[in-house]
Design an enzyme around this catalytic site. Structure first.
Site, PDB file in Angstrom:
ATOM      1  N   CYS A   1      -6.931   1.933   5.934  1.00 54.85           N
ATOM      2  CA  CYS A   1      -6.815   2.181   7.377  1.00 54.85           C
ATOM      3  C   CYS A   1      -5.883   3.346   7.668  1.00 54.85           C
ATOM      4  CB  CYS A   1      -6.335   0.929   8.098  1.00 54.85           C
ATOM      5  SG  CYS A   1      -4.696   0.406   7.590  1.00 54.85           S
TER       6      CYS A   1
ATOM      7  N   ASP B   1      -2.641   3.258   7.756  1.00 55.63           N
ATOM      8  CA  ASP B   1      -1.408   2.865   8.436  1.00 55.63           C
ATOM      9  C   ASP B   1      -0.214   2.924   7.480  1.00 55.63           C
ATOM     10  OD1 ASP B   1      -2.933   2.513  10.609  1.00 55.63           O
ATOM     11  OD2 ASP B   1      -2.953   0.331  10.572  1.00 55.63           O
TER      12      ASP B   1
ATOM     13  N   CYS C   1      -1.597  -0.221  13.331  1.00 54.37           N
ATOM     14  CA  CYS C   1      -2.256  -1.070  14.316  1.00 54.37           C
ATOM     15  C   CYS C   1      -1.280  -2.086  14.917  1.00 54.37           C
ATOM     16  CB  CYS C   1      -3.416  -1.802  13.657  1.00 54.37           C
ATOM     17  SG  CYS C   1      -2.858  -3.104  12.569  1.00 54.37           S
TER      18      CYS C   1
ATOM     19  N   CYS D   1      -2.718  -6.490   7.305  1.00 50.62           N
ATOM     20  CA  CYS D   1      -1.634  -5.835   8.050  1.00 50.62           C
ATOM     21  C   CYS D   1      -0.297  -6.517   7.743  1.00 50.62           C
ATOM     22  CB  CYS D   1      -1.916  -5.878   9.543  1.00 50.62           C
ATOM     23  SG  CYS D   1      -3.617  -5.456   9.963  1.00 50.62           S
TER      24      CYS D   1
HETATM   25 FE1  FES Z   1      -4.087  -0.955   9.092  1.00 48.07          FE
HETATM   26 FE2  FES Z   1      -3.577  -3.132  10.430  1.00 48.07          FE
HETATM   27  S1  FES Z   1      -5.406  -1.994  10.444  1.00 48.07           S
HETATM   28  S2  FES Z   1      -2.372  -2.205   8.928  1.00 48.07           S
END
Ligand code: FES
Length: 125
Positions: free
Chosen positions: A35, A37, A60, A104
């Site tokens: 993702c 992140d 997110c 996450c």
């Molecule tokens: Fe990437 Fe939540 S979607 S950490």
């Protein structure tokens, strides 16, 4: 049922312990390649106790809520206790995360472990 619990929404909207600790003695940064992140965790450790903890999360809402809850769970605890913190415990403390958002909370567990490893490395030097 709502997708996110009240606790997730609360920690997402009002995240606790956001920021940087200038004189942190343990810093960990982890990312999720899928993702994109990123989470950064700062620890101030004195006498094996986590006296302060702050985080920066570029990710997110679930990642922000997870990091906020994780900091609350380890603040004031020993480094051994912090090392035991699992992503499951973080998700449970948030009254659950949807299955597809569990990864996450993994980021929060990994960020804390990485910061603790950094602390041990610095101590050895
Ligand atoms: Fe990437 Fe939540 S979607 S950490």
């Amino acid at each position: 049922m709502a997708l996110y619990s009240d606790k997730v929404m609360d920690h997402f909207r009002n995240p606790r312990n956001v920021g940087v600790i200038e004189d942190a003695n343990g810093i960990g940064e982890v990312g999720n390649a899928k993702c994109g992140d990123i989470m950064k965790m700062y620890l101030k450790i004195e006498d094996d106790i986590i006296s302060d903890v702050k985080f920066e999360t570029f990710g997110c809402g679930s990642a922000i809520a997870s990091s906020s809850m994780a900091t609350e769970l380890i603040k004031g605890k020993s480094i051994d206790d912090a090392m035991q913190l699992t992503n499951k415990a973080v998700a449970e403390a948030l009254d659950g995360l949807p299955d597809y958002k569990m990864h996450c909370s993994v980021l929060a567990e990994e960020a804390i472990k990485s910061a603790l490893e950094d602390y041990h490395k610095k101590k050895e030097k």
